[in-house]
Design an enzyme around this catalytic site. Structure first.
Site: not given
Ligand code: TGC
Ligand code: FAD
Length: 390
Positions: A95, A167-168, A369, A389
């Site tokens: 996915r 982290w791609i 995400e 944040f």
């Protein structure tokens, strides 16, 4: 897996059109036939199954809602969600590949690209001839992408790109990368970087215990000359990549339901077959509590996703609404995976069943995400008007 039927406790199929059901059933049969039987082996080997790219394209998983004139499937948002749900029933890593291709590569080219860029890239991305990746996260800037240091300078007839992304998803095999970088004024822009450009490399990240069937890597830019026509002209600023995340997070809110359904379905069947103390473990109150809570949570998540789909189709879904669904549904799925694993006892830790793989995969899904925390803070900001944040 042959016995799989999606739980539909509240007759939610009645909320779907015939087209939705057709699209979902096509994706479901494909996953059953071409993904479920092989995915465990690929995950164990930590390898992406390249042979499924064609099938992903055929079920419309590459650009479900991109118009047909660009090669997309021209479907609505709920169809997109249902396709993601069915794929993630098979594996979150598969996915991920579809999410990235659709929402993070095709979406920005469609929304922010020129007509030439759309025509050049979208049909090939829809057919799977080109695979793409999306570079936002950097080694020192994950939850805070606005702090990115990857940058490009105007050199007259081209841009000179420097920096690194970490982290791609899909990076190791991607033909193109949609890369977010700052110009000399510090404004964020999207650039399409193509494999083969000098100074551009994509080393693979090894030793993952999660999303093992998905290839993850770095993007390294060492004085890469990017043609000026590769800059996405339609939108700049952090809002441009964040707009893509809205679409991907929407798909993940649906996808997580698929992983949860598969865990629930496996645990339910096992609980009826596994005999201990002369009766099925499914006949004990403790295991029924787990299963009853699972179906309750899946049903709530389905309703959230369906309503979000309607709002998104109407162009009314807010980023905060999407955050709530992504956060809730991934958390729901990971909790169900953990409980389902226990219902299977020792068998639950083996690759004979999909549960432990789902559980480990979801550790990435709850982080990428936007982490579970960041989505809570987005909700907090939305209801109080104060960003915690910063
Ligand atoms: P903030 O000041 O809130 O916003 C900056 C600018 O962007 C605008 N904006 C949006 N525009 C369009 N769509 C949205 N959803 C938008 N959200 C915000 C905003 O109005 C503002 O515009 P302007 O004109 O005033 O500049 O930004 P911030 O720096 O405070 O950050 C907010 C925060 C923390 C919520 C955001 O940075 C965030 O979401 N962080 C999480 C990072 C993240 O999700 N990274 C994901 C990387 S991709 C990935 O993980 C792929 S995994 C894929 C897979 O394999 O499936
Ligand atoms: P950090 O931002 O360092 O966060 C560490 C911890 O601190 C988290 O628990 C977080 O919630 C918490 N935290 C951070 N800020 C705050 C705060 N203000 N208040 C309270 N707590 C806070 N990125 C891409 O661009 N493209 C991709 O294709 C992609 N694919 C990925 C695939 C995988 C398998 C993984 C694991 C990640 C992927 N990512 C991708 C990166 C992902 O989006 C980031 O990992 C994520 O945004 C979190 O960033 P980080 O890992 O740097 O964690």
């Amino acid at each position: 897996p042959d016995l799989f039927e999606a739980p539909d406790y509240y007759n939610l199929d009645e909320l779907l059109t015939d087209e939705h059901k057709l699209v979902r059933d096509a994706a479901r049969s494909w996953v059953k036939r071409d993904v479920s039987p092989i995915i465990e082996e690929y995950a164990q080997r930590a390898e992406f199954p390249n042979q499924i790219i064609k099938g992903l394209a055929e079920i419309g998983a590459f650009g479900p809602y991109i118009p047909e004139k660009y090669g997309g499937a021209g479907l609505d948002q709920i169809s997109y969600g249902l396709i993601m749900q069915e794929i993630e029933r098979g594996d979150s890593g598969v996915r991920s590949t579809a999410s990235v291709q659709s929402s993070l590569v095709m979406y920005p080219i469609w929304k922010y690209g020129s007509e030439e860029q759309r025509n050049k890239y979208l049909p090939k991305l829809a057919s799977g001839e080109f695979m793409g990746c999306f570079g936002l996260t950097e080694p020192d800037h994950g939850s805070n992408p606005g702090g990115m240091t990857t940058n490009f300078k105007d050199k007259g007839d081209h841009y000179l790109l420097n920096g690194a992304k970490l982290w791609i998803s899909n990076a190791p095999f991607a033909d193109i990368a949609v890369v977010w970088a700052k110009n000399e004024e510090g404004r964020i822009h999207g650039l399409v970087v193509e494999r083969g450009m000098e100074g551009f490399s994509t080393p693979e990240t090894h030793n993952k215990w999660s999303l093992r069937a998905s290839a993850t890597g770095e993007l390294i830019f060492d004085n890469v000359k990017v043609p000026k026509e590769n800059l996405l002209p339609g939108k700049s600023g952090l809002g441009a990549p964040l707009g893509c995340l809205d679409s991907a997070r929407f798909g993940i809110a649906w996808g997580a339901i698929g992983a949860a359904m598969d865990c629930y379905d496996t645990a339910l069947r096992y609980s009826k077959e596994r005999i201990q103390f002369d009766k099925p473990i499914g006949g004990t109150q403790l295991q029924q509590k787990k299963l009853a809570e699972m179906i309750t949570e899946i049903t709530k998540a389905q309703l959230l996703a369906w309503r979000l789909g309607v709002l998104r189709e109407e162009g009314k879904a807010t980023t905060a609404q999407i955050s709530m669904a992504k956060r809730n549904n991934v958390d729901m799925a990971i909790k169900i995976a953990r409980e389902a694993r226990q219902i299977l006892g020792g068998m639950g830790i083996t690759g004979e069943y999909s549960i432990m793989r789902h559980m480990m995969n979801l550790e990435s899904v709850i982080t990428y995400e936007g982490t579970h925390d960041i989505h809570l803070l987005i909700t907090g900001m939305d209801i109080t008007g104060i960003a915690a944040f910063k």
